[in-house]
Enzyme design. Structure first.
Site, PDB file in Angstrom:
ATOM      1  N   THR A 153       6.182  74.407  26.129  1.00  0.00           N
ATOM      2  CA  THR A 153       6.239  74.533  27.588  1.00  0.00           C
ATOM      3  C   THR A 153       5.571  75.806  28.119  1.00  0.00           C
ATOM      4  OG1 THR A 153       8.412  73.455  27.466  1.00  0.00           O
ATOM      5  CG2 THR A 153       7.669  74.169  29.617  1.00  0.00           C
ATOM      6  N   ARG A 188      18.730  62.454  39.276  1.00  0.00           N
ATOM      7  CA  ARG A 188      18.116  62.776  40.569  1.00  0.00           C
ATOM      8  C   ARG A 188      19.070  62.433  41.710  1.00  0.00           C
ATOM      9  NH1 ARG A 188      12.792  63.834  39.688  1.00  0.00           N
ATOM     10  NH2 ARG A 188      11.862  63.020  37.780  1.00  0.00           N
ATOM     11  N   LYS A 228      14.964  67.940  21.120  1.00  0.00           N
ATOM     12  CA  LYS A 228      14.499  68.921  22.096  1.00  0.00           C
ATOM     13  C   LYS A 228      15.706  69.696  22.624  1.00  0.00           C
ATOM     14  CE  LYS A 228      11.479  67.298  25.073  1.00  0.00           C
ATOM     15  NZ  LYS A 228      10.878  66.332  26.047  1.00  0.00           N
ATOM     16  N   ARG A 260       0.944  64.355  20.951  1.00  0.00           N
ATOM     17  CA  ARG A 260       2.177  63.939  21.623  1.00  0.00           C
ATOM     18  C   ARG A 260       1.857  62.912  22.705  1.00  0.00           C
ATOM     19  NH1 ARG A 260       4.392  66.742  26.442  1.00  0.00           N
ATOM     20  NH2 ARG A 260       6.521  65.997  26.866  1.00  0.00           N
TER      21      ARG A 260
END
Length: 478
Positions: free
Chosen positions: A275, A76, A217, A35
Site C-alpha cells: 500500500t 458502507r 491481509k 496480483r
C-alpha cells in the site's frame, strides 16, 4: 531471468497493465508475482489475465506467481437524499436499519451485523477516517453517535470499526463465488481481506483444500492482537497498510509493520508489505524521497516481497514503478549495513531435521564462500526453510512441481527452477551443478552446496548436505 535482489516484487494488474505486452514489460522490469484484484476484476477478466500471465511465463521460461485478492466485506453507509450532508462536531448522528435516504440527523446502515455488534464507546470511522463518530447508545437496531471530528458524510462511503469485532466471517457471498472461480484457474495464492480472527481462515482452507496458498491481509487491529495465531494458520501474511492506517493511529503503523514482519520471519512464513509504497508514481515518473525510504525500510526488515497497487494497475508509469522498486531493493541489499540488520533478526532454527539442515547449509555456504545453495523441494517446505535463514548466498530452489515453483516465486531469495526429479544421488548432484551453471550462479571451479532428502522423492525428509564442484562442462566435478 536472474534477479539482482532477493526481495520479491508483487505488481497489481489493472487497466494500465492488462495486455500481454505490458505484463511482459512488467516482468522484465522486475515483477515476480502478479496480483489480480477481485474487487475490480470480473471472472472473465481474471481468466484473461491468468492466460496472458501464463503465456508470458512460457515465453520467459521462468515460473511466475499469481495472487487472487478477494474483496472481503465492504461495509458502507446508505444513500443521502442530497448525496451528501454537512455535520458539526459534537452533534448527534444516528445510523439505523431504516431503508430510506439519509439527512443531517441519520443514515441507513445496511449491515445488521454492525448494528448488533457496536457498543457504547466504540468508534465508527467513515470515508477512510475523514469523519469520526463515537457510539453513545446502541440497541441492536440503531446506533446513536456523537460527531468527534470531520464535517461531511456522503452516499455509500465506507465504514471502519476499529473497536468492534463483528460476528460474521471474512468471506462474503461474492468472495465465495470469486474463490470458486479462482480455484478453477492456474492461480497460486488467494488473499483474504479484513481478517479479524484465526477462525476466519477455516472456511477458506476447507474450500481450497491446499490448491492455493492462503495469504492473510492484516488490516484490522483485531487481527494485530492475534497475529501469532493468524500467522500459524496462514501460508503467508500481508501488511495491508491502507485500511490498517484507517483503523489504528497512523503513527502506530510503522511499529505494527515491524512487529508483523518479524513475527512472520520467526515463523518462516512469507510476509508482504503493501500500500502506497510508490504512490506518487501513479502520476509522476519518479518517486518522492520519503517513498524510497519506505520501500528501503521494508527491504532492510527482511520482508519477502513489496507490493505495488495503483502504481502498476492504473498509473501512468507502471513499468517505471516496477523498475524503480527493483533498483531500490538492489541498492539496499548491497548496502554495508544490510547484512548486519538481516543477521540480527535471524530466528533460531526449529528442532527439525529440515531446519537444522537449512541452518547448516547457510553457515557452510557462508564460511566456505560457496556460489549457491541448491535445495530440492517438492512441497515447498524445504524452500521456505532455506529462505527463513536469509542466507547471503543465492538459493536455487529446484522442484518437479510447477505449482510449487510458482508459489515459491513470492518467497525471499528463492530462484525457482522447474526440473524433473533426480533418478539417483549422482543425477541429483549433476542436475544441481548443471542448473547452477546454466542459471549463471556458478562458474567452472566454483562450489555449491546441495540439500535434499534421502530416500529421494520422500516429502519433508530433507536430511542430506553435499558440497560439489562445478566442472568445466557445468556438470559436477570431483
Amino acid at each position: 531471468m536472474k534477479r539482482g535482489r532477493k526481495v520479491k516484487i508483487l505488481a497489481t494488474l489493472g487497466p494500465a497493465s492488462s495486455s500481454e505486452e505490458m505484463i511482459r514489460k512488467l516482468y522484465d522490469a522486475g515483477a515476480d508475482v502478479f496480483r489480480i484484484n477481485m474487487s475490480h476484476a470480473s471472472h472473465d477478466v481474471m481468466r484473461d489475465l491468468v492466460r496472458r500471465i501464463r503465456t508470458v511465463e512460457k515465453k520467459a521460461g521462468r515460473p511466475i506467481g499469481i495472487l487472487g485478492d478477494l474483496q472481503g466485506p465492504k461495509l458502507r453507509v446508505g444513500a443521502f437524499e442530497d448525496d451528501a450532508v454537512e455535520l458539526e462536531p459534537g452533534q448527534t448522528f444516528t445510523l439505523d436499519g431504516v431503508a430510506k435516504p439519509g439527512d443531517k440527523t441519520r443514515v441507513y446502515l445496511p449491515h445488521p451485523e454492525i448494528l448488533e455488534a457496536v457498543q457504547p464507546g466504540h468508534r465508527l470511522l467513515i470515508d477512510d477516517g475523514r469523519l469520526a463518530l463515537i457510539a453513545e447508545k446502541a440497541d441492536g437496531r440503531s446506533i446513536v453517535t456523537k460527531v468527534v471530528s470531520g464535517t461531511k458524510i456522503s452516499s455509500r462511503k465506507g465504514v471502519s470499526l476499529p473497536d468492534t469485532t463483528l460476528g460474521v466471517g471474512a468471506l462474503t457471498e461474492k468472495d465465495r463465488k470469486d474463490l470458486d472461480a479462482i480455484l478453477k484457474e492456474e492461480i497460486d495464492w488467494v488473499a483474504l481481506s479484513f481478517i479479524q480472527r484465526p477462525d476466519d481462515l477455516a472456511e477458506v482452507r476447507k474450500i481450497a483444500r491446499g490448491r492455493v496458498g492462503l495469504l492473510s491481509k492484516i488490516e484490522k487491529p483485531q487481527a494485530v492482537e492475534r497475529i501469532d495465531e493468524i500467522i500459524e494458520l496462514s501460508d503467508a501474511i500481508m501488511v495491508a497498510r491502507g485500511d490498517l492506517g484507517v483503523e489504528v493511529p497512523l503513527e502506530a503503523v510503522p511499529g505494527i509493520q515491524k512487529q508483523i514482519t518479524r513475527a512472520a520471519r520467526r515463523a518462516g512464513k512469507p510476509v508482504v508489505v503493501a500500500t502506497q509504497m510508490l504512490e506518487s508514481m501513479i502520476t509522476a515518473p519518479v518517486p518522492t524521497r520519503a517513498e524510497v525510504s519506505d520501500v528501503a525500510t521494508a527491504v532492510f526488515e527482511g520482508a519477502d516481497a513489496v507490493m505495488l497497487s495503483a502504481e502498476s494497475a492504473a498509473g501512468d508509469y507502471p513499468v517505471e514503478a516496477v523498475a524503480t522498486m527493483s533498483r531500490i531493493a538492489e541498492k539496499v541489499e548491497r548496502d554495508m549495513n544490510y547484512p548486519g540488520i538481516i543477521n540480527a533478526q535471524r530466528p533460531e532454527a526449529e528442532a527439525t531435521g529440515s531446519d537444522a539442515i537449512s541452518a547448516a547449509a547457510r553457515q557452510i555456504a557462508q564460511t566456505l564462500k560457496l556460489s549457491a545453495i541448491v535445495c530440492y523441494t517438492a512441497s515447498g517446505t524445504t524452500g521456505l526453510r532455506a529462505s527463513r535463514e536469509r542466507p547471503s548466498t543465492p538459493v536455487i530452489a529446484l522442484s518437479p512441481v510447477i505449482e510449487t515453483a510458482r508459489r515459491l516465486a513470492l518467497v525471499w531469495g528463492l530462484h525457482c527452477v522447474v526440473t524433473d526429479d533426480a533418478s539417483d544421488l549422482d543425477d541429483m548432484v549433476d542436475r544441481a551443478c548443471r542448473i547452477a551453471f546454466r542459471e549463471e550462479f556458478a562458474r567452472p571451479g566454483d562450489r555449491v552446496i546441495i540439500t535434499a532428502g534421502v530416500p529421494l522423492r520422500t516429502p519433508g525428509a530433507t536430511n542430506m548436505l553435499r558440497i560439489a564442484y562445478i566442472g568445466s562442462d557445468g556438470m559436477s566435478g570431483i
